[in-house]
Design a protein around this motif. Structure first.
Motif, PDB file in Angstrom:
ATOM      1  N   SER A  61       0.864  -1.176   0.000  1.00 42.79           N
ATOM      2  CA  SER A  61       0.000   0.000   0.000  1.00 42.79           C
ATOM      3  C   SER A  61       0.900   1.225   0.000  1.00 42.79           C
ATOM      4  O   SER A  61       2.022   1.181   0.508  1.00 42.79           O
ATOM      5  CB  SER A  61      -0.936   0.014   1.214  1.00 42.79           C
ATOM      6  OG  SER A  61      -0.187   0.125   2.408  1.00 42.79           O
ATOM      7  N   SER A  62       0.408   2.303  -0.613  1.00 43.43           N
ATOM      8  CA  SER A  62       1.198   3.534  -0.726  1.00 43.43           C
ATOM      9  C   SER A  62       0.367   4.727  -0.296  1.00 43.43           C
ATOM     10  O   SER A  62      -0.863   4.706  -0.380  1.00 43.43           O
ATOM     11  CB  SER A  62       1.650   3.748  -2.179  1.00 43.43           C
ATOM     12  OG  SER A  62       2.494   2.711  -2.612  1.00 43.43           O
ATOM     13  N   TYR A  63       1.047   5.760   0.169  1.00 43.37           N
ATOM     14  CA  TYR A  63       0.396   7.005   0.555  1.00 43.37           C
ATOM     15  C   TYR A  63       1.430   8.121   0.511  1.00 43.37           C
ATOM     16  O   TYR A  63       2.632   7.871   0.501  1.00 43.37           O
ATOM     17  CB  TYR A  63      -0.231   6.902   1.957  1.00 43.37           C
ATOM     18  CG  TYR A  63       0.772   6.611   3.045  1.00 43.37           C
ATOM     19  CD1 TYR A  63       1.406   7.638   3.743  1.00 43.37           C
ATOM     20  CD2 TYR A  63       1.118   5.300   3.351  1.00 43.37           C
ATOM     21  CE1 TYR A  63       2.337   7.370   4.726  1.00 43.37           C
ATOM     22  CE2 TYR A  63       2.051   5.029   4.336  1.00 43.37           C
ATOM     23  CZ  TYR A  63       2.659   6.059   5.013  1.00 43.37           C
ATOM     24  OH  TYR A  63       3.586   5.796   5.975  1.00 43.37           O
ATOM     25  N   VAL A  64       0.958   9.359   0.484  1.00 48.47           N
ATOM     26  CA  VAL A  64       1.848  10.514   0.562  1.00 48.47           C
ATOM     27  C   VAL A  64       2.003  10.847   2.040  1.00 48.47           C
ATOM     28  O   VAL A  64       1.029  11.123   2.740  1.00 48.47           O
ATOM     29  CB  VAL A  64       1.306  11.722  -0.229  1.00 48.47           C
ATOM     30  CG1 VAL A  64       2.214  12.930  -0.048  1.00 48.47           C
ATOM     31  CG2 VAL A  64       1.186  11.359  -1.711  1.00 48.47           C
ATOM     32  N   THR A  70       6.141   9.840  -1.379  1.00 52.24           N
ATOM     33  CA  THR A  70       5.248   8.688  -1.427  1.00 52.24           C
ATOM     34  C   THR A  70       5.951   7.526  -0.746  1.00 52.24           C
ATOM     35  O   THR A  70       7.075   7.170  -1.120  1.00 52.24           O
ATOM     36  CB  THR A  70       4.891   8.319  -2.874  1.00 52.24           C
ATOM     37  OG1 THR A  70       4.195   9.419  -3.460  1.00 52.24           O
ATOM     38  CG2 THR A  70       4.015   7.082  -2.927  1.00 52.24           C
ATOM     39  N   LEU A  71       5.307   6.976   0.274  1.00 53.05           N
ATOM     40  CA  LEU A  71       5.846   5.818   0.980  1.00 53.05           C
ATOM     41  C   LEU A  71       5.051   4.591   0.587  1.00 53.05           C
ATOM     42  O   LEU A  71       3.815   4.637   0.516  1.00 53.05           O
ATOM     43  CB  LEU A  71       5.772   6.009   2.491  1.00 53.05           C
ATOM     44  CG  LEU A  71       6.698   7.055   3.082  1.00 53.05           C
ATOM     45  CD1 LEU A  71       6.572   7.071   4.600  1.00 53.05           C
ATOM     46  CD2 LEU A  71       8.131   6.809   2.683  1.00 53.05           C
ATOM     47  N   THR A  72       5.754   3.516   0.334  1.00 52.16           N
ATOM     48  CA  THR A  72       5.134   2.242   0.007  1.00 52.16           C
ATOM     49  C   THR A  72       5.514   1.246   1.084  1.00 52.16           C
ATOM     50  O   THR A  72       6.699   1.100   1.402  1.00 52.16           O
ATOM     51  CB  THR A  72       5.597   1.748  -1.375  1.00 52.16           C
ATOM     52  OG1 THR A  72       5.229   2.738  -2.348  1.00 52.16           O
ATOM     53  CG2 THR A  72       4.956   0.412  -1.723  1.00 52.16           C
ATOM     54  N   HIS A  86       9.538   1.722   1.534  1.00 51.10           N
ATOM     55  CA  HIS A  86      10.484   2.506   0.730  1.00 51.10           C
ATOM     56  C   HIS A  86       9.849   3.818   0.323  1.00 51.10           C
ATOM     57  O   HIS A  86       8.635   3.941   0.225  1.00 51.10           O
ATOM     58  CB  HIS A  86      11.045   1.726  -0.464  1.00 51.10           C
ATOM     59  CG  HIS A  86      10.030   1.077  -1.338  1.00 51.10           C
ATOM     60  ND1 HIS A  86       9.501   1.670  -2.443  1.00 51.10           N
ATOM     61  CD2 HIS A  86       9.459  -0.150  -1.255  1.00 51.10           C
ATOM     62  CE1 HIS A  86       8.653   0.852  -3.034  1.00 51.10           C
ATOM     63  NE2 HIS A  86       8.600  -0.262  -2.334  1.00 51.10           N
ATOM     64  N   SER A  87      10.713   4.809   0.146  1.00 49.45           N
ATOM     65  CA  SER A  87      10.291   6.172  -0.132  1.00 49.45           C
ATOM     66  C   SER A  87      10.616   6.552  -1.569  1.00 49.45           C
ATOM     67  O   SER A  87      11.673   6.179  -2.090  1.00 49.45           O
ATOM     68  CB  SER A  87      11.024   7.126   0.825  1.00 49.45           C
ATOM     69  OG  SER A  87      10.818   8.466   0.443  1.00 49.45           O
ATOM     70  N   SER A  88       9.736   7.345  -2.162  1.00 47.48           N
ATOM     71  CA  SER A  88       9.998   7.843  -3.525  1.00 47.48           C
ATOM     72  C   SER A  88      11.245   8.718  -3.561  1.00 47.48           C
ATOM     73  O   SER A  88      11.875   8.857  -4.607  1.00 47.48           O
ATOM     74  CB  SER A  88       8.787   8.634  -4.031  1.00 47.48           C
ATOM     75  OG  SER A  88       8.518   9.732  -3.164  1.00 47.48           O
ATOM     76  N   ALA A  89      11.627   9.285  -2.430  1.00 48.94           N
ATOM     77  CA  ALA A  89      12.803  10.159  -2.367  1.00 48.94           C
ATOM     78  C   ALA A  89      14.113   9.379  -2.379  1.00 48.94           C
ATOM     79  O   ALA A  89      15.158   9.932  -2.720  1.00 48.94           O
ATOM     80  CB  ALA A  89      12.743  11.029  -1.117  1.00 48.94           C
ATOM     81  N   ARG A  90      14.059   8.094  -1.999  1.00 43.91           N
ATOM     82  CA  ARG A  90      15.281   7.287  -1.918  1.00 43.91           C
ATOM     83  C   ARG A  90      15.025   5.883  -2.463  1.00 43.91           C
ATOM     84  O   ARG A  90      15.004   4.898  -1.712  1.00 43.91           O
ATOM     85  CB  ARG A  90      15.770   7.237  -0.469  1.00 43.91           C
ATOM     86  CG  ARG A  90      16.307   8.589   0.001  1.00 43.91           C
ATOM     87  CD  ARG A  90      16.660   8.604   1.468  1.00 43.91           C
ATOM     88  NE  ARG A  90      15.537   8.752   2.377  1.00 43.91           N
ATOM     89  CZ  ARG A  90      14.800   9.848   2.512  1.00 43.91           C
ATOM     90  NH1 ARG A  90      15.041  10.908   1.776  1.00 43.91           N
ATOM     91  NH2 ARG A  90      13.811   9.900   3.374  1.00 43.91           N
ATOM     92  N   PRO A  91      14.847   5.753  -3.784  1.00 42.00           N
ATOM     93  CA  PRO A  91      14.499   4.445  -4.357  1.00 42.00           C
ATOM     94  C   PRO A  91      15.606   3.398  -4.225  1.00 42.00           C
ATOM     95  O   PRO A  91      15.337   2.209  -4.384  1.00 42.00           O
ATOM     96  CB  PRO A  91      14.212   4.768  -5.832  1.00 42.00           C
ATOM     97  CG  PRO A  91      14.924   6.049  -6.096  1.00 42.00           C
ATOM     98  CD  PRO A  91      14.916   6.810  -4.801  1.00 42.00           C
TER      99      PRO A  91
END
Length: 142
Positions: A61-64, A70-72, A86-91
């Motif tokens: 599941s993901s959310y802002v 965006t964290l998944t 994992h974060s969209s900022a640090r793939p």
């Protein structure tokens, strides 16, 4: 203990093997982590993606988040045990839940983050580095 680290979910359907030391370890008190941790913090070890091997069926599941990223979250599709985030900022990094690791891993949080969201009853180790909100990215995660 040192790398390699191994672990599994509650039912054993998801396994993890990690061939590196964590970039950092953190205890997170953000509201989203409190929701998945029954009101307390999550305890996490952040590793480079390339050092992690995961097997087994996972859902996500993901959310802002409050950080704007965006964290998944990934969890076992069978038993629901949280595996990682994992974060969209640090793939290139993965945040492994310490509870996923086998006993005796020897890791402990070095910092407590999102303390602005911690409940009044929270007991936070005074020896930990403290951040009221999102800390800077780990050195490797720049």
């Amino acid at each position: 203990m040192t790398a390699p680290y191994t672990g599994r979910c509650n039912c054993g359907g998801v396994t993890v093997a990690i061939d590196a030391e964590p970039v950092t370890t953190r205890q997170c008190w953000c509201r989203q982590c409190q929701k998945i941790a029954a009101g307390g913090p999550t305890n996490n070890a952040i590793f480079p993606l390339e050092a992690i091997t995961i097997a087994g069926a996972r859902a996500q599941s993901s959310y802002v988040a409050a950080s704007g990223n965006t964290l998944t979250h990934e969890f076992c599709a069978t038993c629901g045990s949280h595996v990682l985030a994992h974060s969209s900022a640090r793939p290139h990094l993965r945040t492994i839940r310490m509870g996923m690791l086998n006993e005796g891993h020897g890791l402990a949080p070095a910092a407590a983050i999102w303390l602005d969201d911690a409940p009044a009853w929270a007991h936070i180790d005074p020896a930990l580095e403290r951040w009221d909100q999102q800390p800077p990215a780990p050195a490797m995660g720049q």
